[in-house]
Design a protein around this motif. Sequence first.
Motif, PDB file in Angstrom:
ATOM      1  N   VAL A 269      -2.522  13.479   8.583  1.00  0.00           N
ATOM      2  CA  VAL A 269      -2.250  12.066   8.304  1.00  0.00           C
ATOM      3  C   VAL A 269      -1.284  11.918   7.137  1.00  0.00           C
ATOM      4  O   VAL A 269      -0.399  11.056   7.132  1.00  0.00           O
ATOM      5  CB  VAL A 269      -3.570  11.313   8.019  1.00  0.00           C
ATOM      6  N   GLN A 270      -1.432  12.791   6.131  1.00  0.00           N
ATOM      7  CA  GLN A 270      -0.563  12.710   4.957  1.00  0.00           C
ATOM      8  C   GLN A 270       0.895  12.982   5.291  1.00  0.00           C
ATOM      9  O   GLN A 270       1.799  12.545   4.562  1.00  0.00           O
ATOM     10  CB  GLN A 270      -1.052  13.689   3.892  1.00  0.00           C
ATOM     11  N   ALA A 271       1.158  13.680   6.374  1.00  0.00           N
ATOM     12  CA  ALA A 271       2.546  13.884   6.798  1.00  0.00           C
ATOM     13  C   ALA A 271       3.189  12.545   7.141  1.00  0.00           C
ATOM     14  O   ALA A 271       4.347  12.270   6.774  1.00  0.00           O
ATOM     15  CB  ALA A 271       2.595  14.828   7.998  1.00  0.00           C
ATOM     16  N   PHE A 272       2.458  11.674   7.829  1.00  0.00           N
ATOM     17  CA  PHE A 272       2.958  10.336   8.145  1.00  0.00           C
ATOM     18  C   PHE A 272       3.081   9.486   6.878  1.00  0.00           C
ATOM     19  O   PHE A 272       4.069   8.765   6.690  1.00  0.00           O
ATOM     20  CB  PHE A 272       2.025   9.648   9.143  1.00  0.00           C
ATOM     21  N   VAL A 309       3.010  11.036  17.349  1.00  0.00           N
ATOM     22  CA  VAL A 309       2.103   9.914  17.609  1.00  0.00           C
ATOM     23  C   VAL A 309       1.517  10.012  19.008  1.00  0.00           C
ATOM     24  O   VAL A 309       0.312   9.776  19.211  1.00  0.00           O
ATOM     25  CB  VAL A 309       2.836   8.569  17.415  1.00  0.00           C
ATOM     26  N   VAL A 310       2.334  10.375  19.976  1.00  0.00           N
ATOM     27  CA  VAL A 310       1.833  10.529  21.351  1.00  0.00           C
ATOM     28  C   VAL A 310       0.737  11.590  21.391  1.00  0.00           C
ATOM     29  O   VAL A 310      -0.342  11.381  21.978  1.00  0.00           O
ATOM     30  CB  VAL A 310       2.987  10.900  22.310  1.00  0.00           C
ATOM     31  N   ALA A 311       0.971  12.728  20.751  1.00  0.00           N
ATOM     32  CA  ALA A 311      -0.032  13.799  20.733  1.00  0.00           C
ATOM     33  C   ALA A 311      -1.298  13.370  19.992  1.00  0.00           C
ATOM     34  O   ALA A 311      -2.416  13.693  20.405  1.00  0.00           O
ATOM     35  CB  ALA A 311       0.565  15.042  20.077  1.00  0.00           C
ATOM     36  N   THR A 312      -1.127  12.609  18.919  1.00  0.00           N
ATOM     37  CA  THR A 312      -2.276  12.173  18.130  1.00  0.00           C
ATOM     38  C   THR A 312      -3.117  11.145  18.887  1.00  0.00           C
ATOM     39  O   THR A 312      -4.355  11.207  18.886  1.00  0.00           O
ATOM     40  CB  THR A 312      -1.806  11.575  16.784  1.00  0.00           C
ATOM     41  N   VAL A 313      -2.464  10.199  19.528  1.00  0.00           N
ATOM     42  CA  VAL A 313      -3.185   9.180  20.298  1.00  0.00           C
ATOM     43  C   VAL A 313      -3.932   9.831  21.459  1.00  0.00           C
ATOM     44  O   VAL A 313      -5.096   9.498  21.745  1.00  0.00           O
ATOM     45  CB  VAL A 313      -2.218   8.092  20.798  1.00  0.00           C
ATOM     46  N   ARG A 314      -3.301  10.769  22.132  1.00  0.00           N
ATOM     47  CA  ARG A 314      -3.977  11.469  23.229  1.00  0.00           C
ATOM     48  C   ARG A 314      -5.205  12.216  22.711  1.00  0.00           C
ATOM     49  O   ARG A 314      -6.264  12.209  23.357  1.00  0.00           O
ATOM     50  CB  ARG A 314      -3.014  12.452  23.884  1.00  0.00           C
ATOM     51  N   GLY A 315      -5.067  12.827  21.551  1.00  0.00           N
ATOM     52  CA  GLY A 315      -6.206  13.526  20.975  1.00  0.00           C
ATOM     53  C   GLY A 315      -7.324  12.603  20.547  1.00  0.00           C
ATOM     54  O   GLY A 315      -8.498  12.989  20.543  1.00  0.00           O
ATOM     55  N   ALA A 316      -6.973  11.359  20.213  1.00  0.00           N
ATOM     56  CA  ALA A 316      -7.982  10.398  19.758  1.00  0.00           C
ATOM     57  C   ALA A 316      -8.783   9.796  20.905  1.00  0.00           C
ATOM     58  O   ALA A 316      -9.960   9.456  20.735  1.00  0.00           O
ATOM     59  CB  ALA A 316      -7.310   9.287  18.962  1.00  0.00           C
ATOM     60  N   VAL A 317      -8.165   9.664  22.079  1.00  0.00           N
ATOM     61  CA  VAL A 317      -8.855   9.003  23.196  1.00  0.00           C
ATOM     62  C   VAL A 317      -9.573   9.987  24.109  1.00  0.00           C
ATOM     63  O   VAL A 317     -10.336   9.579  24.993  1.00  0.00           O
ATOM     64  CB  VAL A 317      -7.864   8.146  24.021  1.00  0.00           C
ATOM     65  N   LEU A 328      -6.783   7.696  12.753  1.00  0.00           N
ATOM     66  CA  LEU A 328      -5.770   7.200  13.684  1.00  0.00           C
ATOM     67  C   LEU A 328      -5.167   5.901  13.165  1.00  0.00           C
ATOM     68  O   LEU A 328      -3.953   5.683  13.262  1.00  0.00           O
ATOM     69  CB  LEU A 328      -6.381   6.994  15.069  1.00  0.00           C
ATOM     70  N   ARG A 329      -6.003   5.027  12.619  1.00  0.00           N
ATOM     71  CA  ARG A 329      -5.487   3.764  12.087  1.00  0.00           C
ATOM     72  C   ARG A 329      -4.513   4.026  10.932  1.00  0.00           C
ATOM     73  O   ARG A 329      -3.480   3.358  10.813  1.00  0.00           O
ATOM     74  CB  ARG A 329      -6.634   2.872  11.607  1.00  0.00           C
ATOM     75  N   GLU A 330      -4.829   5.005  10.069  1.00  0.00           N
ATOM     76  CA  GLU A 330      -3.927   5.349   8.968  1.00  0.00           C
ATOM     77  C   GLU A 330      -2.585   5.858   9.502  1.00  0.00           C
ATOM     78  O   GLU A 330      -1.527   5.533   8.957  1.00  0.00           O
ATOM     79  CB  GLU A 330      -4.583   6.401   8.076  1.00  0.00           C
ATOM     80  N   PRO A 374     -14.897   2.635  18.621  1.00  0.00           N
ATOM     81  CA  PRO A 374     -14.077   2.029  17.559  1.00  0.00           C
ATOM     82  C   PRO A 374     -12.578   2.130  17.789  1.00  0.00           C
ATOM     83  O   PRO A 374     -11.802   1.499  17.082  1.00  0.00           O
ATOM     84  CB  PRO A 374     -14.487   2.829  16.325  1.00  0.00           C
ATOM     85  N   MET A 375     -12.153   2.934  18.789  1.00  0.00           N
ATOM     86  CA  MET A 375     -10.717   3.031  19.053  1.00  0.00           C
ATOM     87  C   MET A 375     -10.145   1.698  19.522  1.00  0.00           C
ATOM     88  O   MET A 375      -8.981   1.383  19.279  1.00  0.00           O
ATOM     89  CB  MET A 375     -10.453   4.113  20.114  1.00  0.00           C
ATOM     90  N   GLY A 376     -10.980   0.911  20.161  1.00  0.00           N
ATOM     91  CA  GLY A 376     -10.511  -0.382  20.663  1.00  0.00           C
ATOM     92  C   GLY A 376     -10.829  -1.543  19.745  1.00  0.00           C
ATOM     93  O   GLY A 376     -10.869  -2.700  20.187  1.00  0.00           O
ATOM     94  N   ALA A 377     -11.079  -1.284  18.459  1.00  0.00           N
ATOM     95  CA  ALA A 377     -11.379  -2.343  17.485  1.00  0.00           C
ATOM     96  C   ALA A 377     -10.176  -3.265  17.313  1.00  0.00           C
ATOM     97  O   ALA A 377      -9.035  -2.867  17.564  1.00  0.00           O
ATOM     98  CB  ALA A 377     -11.764  -1.719  16.150  1.00  0.00           C
ATOM     99  N   PRO A 378     -10.403  -4.537  16.900  1.00  0.00           N
ATOM    100  CA  PRO A 378      -9.302  -5.506  16.785  1.00  0.00           C
ATOM    101  C   PRO A 378      -8.145  -5.019  15.918  1.00  0.00           C
ATOM    102  O   PRO A 378      -6.974  -5.199  16.286  1.00  0.00           O
ATOM    103  CB  PRO A 378      -9.986  -6.727  16.156  1.00  0.00           C
ATOM    104  N   ALA A 379      -8.444  -4.437  14.760  1.00  0.00           N
ATOM    105  CA  ALA A 379      -7.369  -3.960  13.882  1.00  0.00           C
ATOM    106  C   ALA A 379      -6.537  -2.888  14.576  1.00  0.00           C
ATOM    107  O   ALA A 379      -5.306  -2.851  14.464  1.00  0.00           O
ATOM    108  CB  ALA A 379      -7.958  -3.422  12.578  1.00  0.00           C
TER     109      ALA A 379
END
Length: 418
Positions: A269-272, A309-317, A328-330, A374-379
């Motif tokens: 995350v710190q890379a971003f 980001v694509v790789a990270t989102v895929r890993g999150a879902v 993921l939000r960060e 929580p992946m689908g939270a409003p924020a």
Amino acid sequence: TQMEVSDVEDSEGSGSEASDDEAAGEGVDEELRRKIQEALGGGGDTAAAASESSDEEDFDDEQMQVFDDKLNEIFAHKKANKRAARELKVSFVNFKLRVLDLAETFLQRQAGSPLVLRLLPALLELVRSTHRDSRYKPIHDRAMAIVGSKRSAVPRDFDVAEAQALQTLVHERARRAADRPALRMFGSVAGMLARMLAERGLADSVHMAYSQSLDDFMTRKASQLFSDFFTSAAARLAPAYLLPLWRVAADAMHKYAKPGCAVNVFRQVQAFVLASGVAAEVVRVQTEQDSKPLVKVTEALLGDMQAAVVATVRGAVETPPKVDAQRLREVLQACVQLVTRCAKSLLAPAARKALRNSEEWTAAFAALAAAPPPMGAPAMQHLCRSLADVERLCARAAEKKAEKEKKISNGDSVKKQK
């Protein structure tokens, strides 16, 4: 300063004296024993004989008075020695503080002198040697404040090899900093050296030093570095010399932004965050001449950002997730900031060229939008909508900047007419 150190020592005096007495009680004070034996009227053998015949003979009043006076004299002498030692330590600390005052005056009034590079290593060594010694805390804190203070001027006619050696030392110490204040101090010195070397045309040297620190930060779990060590250096550089840190940001995105590339998810995350922080300084670039060297780096950085980001989102879902919702939000927040900052700078054309709503990009955010909390939270959904159409996000940021500049221009015109 002297008053403060004296007060600290006095407040600690009773405690240290009590501990000294306890230590003396636990061990055998041979000097004290010898003097008491003398007060009893003889050396060791005489004292032993007196002890054996103590049942047969008692002290009279006159002998007891002499004995009490001698004991009082012995303990008064011992107390005076402790007080003298304590006062000597206070004087020593105050002397060092006065020397540090002179060092600070020199650094303030002769900030452009090449002798600064010879003074700083001595101050850094003083900070290191007094870190864990509570007796010298005033010296440690004072030296840290002097070294970490930001100065507008930097040495000009300096020895390049000496500056590079100091840069290496500072980066090595920063990677093993004792705490965040120490890291901020090292970051301040490293930023000053980066500015000095970059302005002398040694941008590659700056990039190499920060690239090595980046590798340490991303791959070694015990590394004490944080992203602000890099972003603070970018803040010290003039817009014309931002290329080394912008390259470091691109390195972070290329090498460590994908899942599993850094030592843990936090460092990923710190890379971003690092890239977004340096992008905040890129906004200061105001001329085409200064922005031209940054164009190719920007295109590569944003391209790597989309892939990460694509790789990270895929890993999150996926199940189980490789990245939790908070991390993921960060990541998404940092990406929104990175894109908008690039779009609001002179690098906007490079950003528009690099950013694309590819099939992979669109599919990844569609999967995130359909994910349950929580992946689908409003924020999270708000960030998802912002980034799903990244081309529009970039264009909208550029439009807002243009509108703001137009308002400012119109306001200036009205003032001139009045």
